[in-house]
Design an enzyme around this catalytic site. Structure first.
Site, short mmCIF file in Angstrom:
data_model
loop_
_atom_site.label_atom_id
_atom_site.label_comp_id
_atom_site.label_asym_id
_atom_site.label_seq_id
_atom_site.Cartn_x
_atom_site.Cartn_y
_atom_site.Cartn_z
N GLU A 65 1.38 -0.44 -18.15
CA GLU A 65 1.89 -1.65 -17.50
C GLU A 65 1.62 -2.87 -18.38
O GLU A 65 2.51 -3.70 -18.62
CB GLU A 65 1.21 -1.80 -16.14
CG GLU A 65 1.61 -3.04 -15.37
CD GLU A 65 0.78 -3.22 -14.11
OE1 GLU A 65 1.22 -4.00 -13.25
OE2 GLU A 65 -0.30 -2.61 -13.98
N HIS A 66 0.38 -3.00 -18.85
CA HIS A 66 -0.02 -4.11 -19.73
C HIS A 66 -0.58 -3.54 -21.03
O HIS A 66 -1.41 -2.64 -21.00
CB HIS A 66 -1.11 -4.96 -19.09
CG HIS A 66 -0.79 -5.45 -17.71
ND1 HIS A 66 -1.30 -4.85 -16.57
CD2 HIS A 66 -0.02 -6.48 -17.29
CE1 HIS A 66 -0.86 -5.49 -15.51
NE2 HIS A 66 -0.07 -6.49 -15.91
N SER B 126 -2.80 -0.62 -10.90
CA SER B 126 -2.75 -1.49 -12.08
C SER B 126 -3.24 -0.76 -13.32
O SER B 126 -4.09 0.12 -13.24
CB SER B 126 -3.61 -2.74 -11.85
OG SER B 126 -3.11 -3.49 -10.76
N ASP C 49 -0.76 -12.50 -15.61
CA ASP C 49 -0.82 -12.37 -14.16
C ASP C 49 -0.53 -13.68 -13.44
O ASP C 49 -0.06 -13.67 -12.30
CB ASP C 49 -2.20 -11.87 -13.73
CG ASP C 49 -2.29 -10.36 -13.68
OD1 ASP C 49 -1.25 -9.70 -13.85
OD2 ASP C 49 -3.41 -9.83 -13.48
N ASN D 72 0.83 -1.20 0.00
CA ASN D 72 0.00 0.00 0.00
C ASN D 72 0.87 1.26 0.00
O ASN D 72 2.09 1.20 -0.15
CB ASN D 72 -0.97 -0.01 1.18
CG ASN D 72 -0.26 -0.02 2.53
OD1 ASN D 72 0.92 0.33 2.64
ND2 ASN D 72 -0.98 -0.42 3.57
N HIS E 85 -8.75 -4.62 -9.56
CA HIS E 85 -7.67 -4.53 -8.58
C HIS E 85 -7.91 -3.40 -7.58
O HIS E 85 -7.42 -3.45 -6.45
CB HIS E 85 -6.33 -4.31 -9.27
CG HIS E 85 -5.68 -5.58 -9.73
ND1 HIS E 85 -5.30 -6.58 -8.87
CD2 HIS E 85 -5.33 -6.00 -10.97
CE1 HIS E 85 -4.74 -7.56 -9.55
NE2 HIS E 85 -4.75 -7.24 -10.83
N HIS F 9 45.57 10.42 -9.32
CA HIS F 9 45.15 9.52 -10.40
C HIS F 9 46.23 9.44 -11.48
O HIS F 9 46.59 8.34 -11.93
CB HIS F 9 43.85 10.03 -11.04
CG HIS F 9 42.61 9.72 -10.28
ND1 HIS F 9 42.30 10.31 -9.08
CD2 HIS F 9 41.57 8.87 -10.55
CE1 HIS F 9 41.14 9.87 -8.65
NE2 HIS F 9 40.67 8.97 -9.53
N GLN G 112 -8.21 -5.54 -14.86
CA GLN G 112 -7.36 -4.63 -14.10
C GLN G 112 -8.18 -3.71 -13.21
O GLN G 112 -7.77 -3.36 -12.11
CB GLN G 112 -6.49 -3.81 -15.05
CG GLN G 112 -5.46 -4.64 -15.78
CD GLN G 112 -4.66 -5.52 -14.83
OE1 GLN G 112 -3.80 -5.05 -14.10
NE2 GLN G 112 -4.94 -6.82 -14.84
#
Length: 430
Positions: free
Chosen positions: A329-330, A239, A363, A216, A264, A422, A261
């Site tokens: 996302e998808h 989602s 999924d 969350n 969700h 260096h 989705q």
């Protein structure tokens, strides 16, 4: 059903799309303050603070931090208690996830340069990883498989799982999935306090090198706060799904894919993009009809009203340009010959090709990971995979002869940067 209609021909399209995409909630100052206090308390007081938060937030009455750990025998019993069909489904999904993950391993390499020096890359797994699994309203054994199996394939030595147990209750499918995926230890803690314990360690819970898994707003804020002390996979947002369709897919299928989705949570994003105006109406009708058959109807309606859209474009080329801007996302390419259109897709967490590859397969059981970038992060980040649990170290092996030309080059550049140590360190080898 209350759903936003957009048309790329309208002058206000860009503004409307921007407003839709900007609806993702941001972590507010109160959440950050609460999380910072929890982390500081865990760091200062360890198990004592962990018990206080667990008892308060999860309605428990524990007096010994050792009781937070779930005995391994309980995992085995949980696995054996699952219905046979669920055990078979989880085993099949685990096999497919593992097979895909095996293809993701990063390979070491070495080569000799023109000077006879050897250069390369060594690959090693992380030592210990923390897996956060949400509890409470929903149980996600699939997330256990998706997070733990790639870590195990990568060769991680120890996987520590944390999961809240409100009222002391644990979901048997989650415990069973942990048994199947090869988790090493499980602790019944959640929230920001679990993230803090994994990051800094307590007497009971060991510190880890990386924390993965969704949660969350408090979990997300805690992961942000401990990043740097430990690695994290990503900050998971709501989602998302975009369906690009040519109008020839069954509208009932498309409606249910959008709902997959939306169910969700109320802030989930579900968008159809198509050049077929009549198809939009058929999908809208299917959505109104089919939503009434689902237990989460109220949640779905709220999500569609908040962050759903039916977008009309001039053609499929424009549909994919819009999708690339969204960077979902998808992404479902529910079109004829989807592979011909694949080169036009630049930004998406997971791409589902054709009418028979719904997001739901991804999924649970297709094989690729379902932990994916959200909130337009697909523009610059990747799905969770084995590579998240492997480290790369550069190898530089110089011969005396091969070092001399490098000494001159490094010394010259170091002088230009004003770094004399260096320069001299390099020239000592020349």
């Amino acid at each position: 059903m209350d759903v936003l209609r957009l048309d790329t021909r309208r002058a206000d399209f860009d503004a409307q799309l921007t407003a839709l995409l900007d609806r993702a909630p941001e972590t507010n100052a109160d959440t950050v303050r609460i999380v910072d206090d929890i982390i500081a308390n865990i760091r200062a007081r360890g198990d004592a603070a962990l018990l206080e938060y667990t008892n308060r937030f999860d309605r428990r009455d524990l007096t010994d931090a050792a009781a937070l750990e779930v005995p391994r025998a309980q995992w085995q019993a949980a696995w054996e208690s699952l219905p046979a069909d669920l055990r078979s489904a989880l085993e099949a999904a685990a096999t497919r996830i593992r097979a895909y993950a095996e293809h993701q391993k990063i390979a070491p390499f070495e080569y000799a340069d023109e000077l006879g020096n050897r250069l390369g890359q060594q690959v090693t797994p992380l030592d210990r990883v923390g897996l956060y699994v949400p509890g409470g309203k929903a149980a996600y054994p699939s997330s256990v498989l998706m997070n733990a199996i790639p870590a195990r394939v990568a060769g991680v030595e120890q996987i520590i799982m944390v999961v809240p147990a409100p009222g002391g209750e644990l979901n048997p499918a989650v415990l069973g999935a942990a048994h199947l995926a090869g988790v090493d230890r499980i602790f019944t803690v959640g929230g920001a306090q679990a993230v803090a314990a994994l990051a800094y360690g307590t007497h009971t819970i060991p510190s880890v090198d990386k924390i993965v898994g969704p949660g969350n707003a408090f979990v997300a804020a805690a992961k942000r706060a401990v990043f740097g002390r430990v690695g994290i996979d990503s900050i998971a947002g709501p989602s998302e799904i975009v369906v690009v369709c040519d109008g020839h897919t069954d509208p009932d299928w498309v409606a249910m894919d959008l709902f997959s989705q939306a169910e969700h949570g109320e802030d989930s994003e579900a968008i159809l993009i198509t050049p077929d105006a009549a198809f939009i109406e058929r999908v809208a009708e299917a959505m109104e009809r089919r939503v009434t058959t689902l237990p989460r109807e109220t949640m779905i309606r709220t999500a569609i009203a908040n962050r759903g859209a039916l977008i009309l474009t001039r053609d499929l080329d424009e549909a994919l340009r819009v999708s690339n801007h969204i960077a979902p996302e998808h992404l479902e390419l529910s079109i004829d010959n989807p592979r011909a259109w694949l080169p036009k897709v630049r930004h998406a967490g997971a791409i589902f090709l054709g009418r028979h590859a719904p997001e739901a397969f991804g999924d649970y059981c297709a094989g690729p990971n379902h932990v994916l970038p959200t909130a337009r992060a697909a523009r610059f980040s990747n799905p969770l995979g084995v590579y998240e649990f492997q480290k790369r170290s550069s190898l530089i092996d110089c011969t005396p002869e091969g070092a001399k030309p490098l000494a001159a080059i490094a010394g010259c550049i170091a002088d230009a940067e004003g770094l004399q140590a260096h320069a001299q360190s390099a020239r000592d080898r020349g």
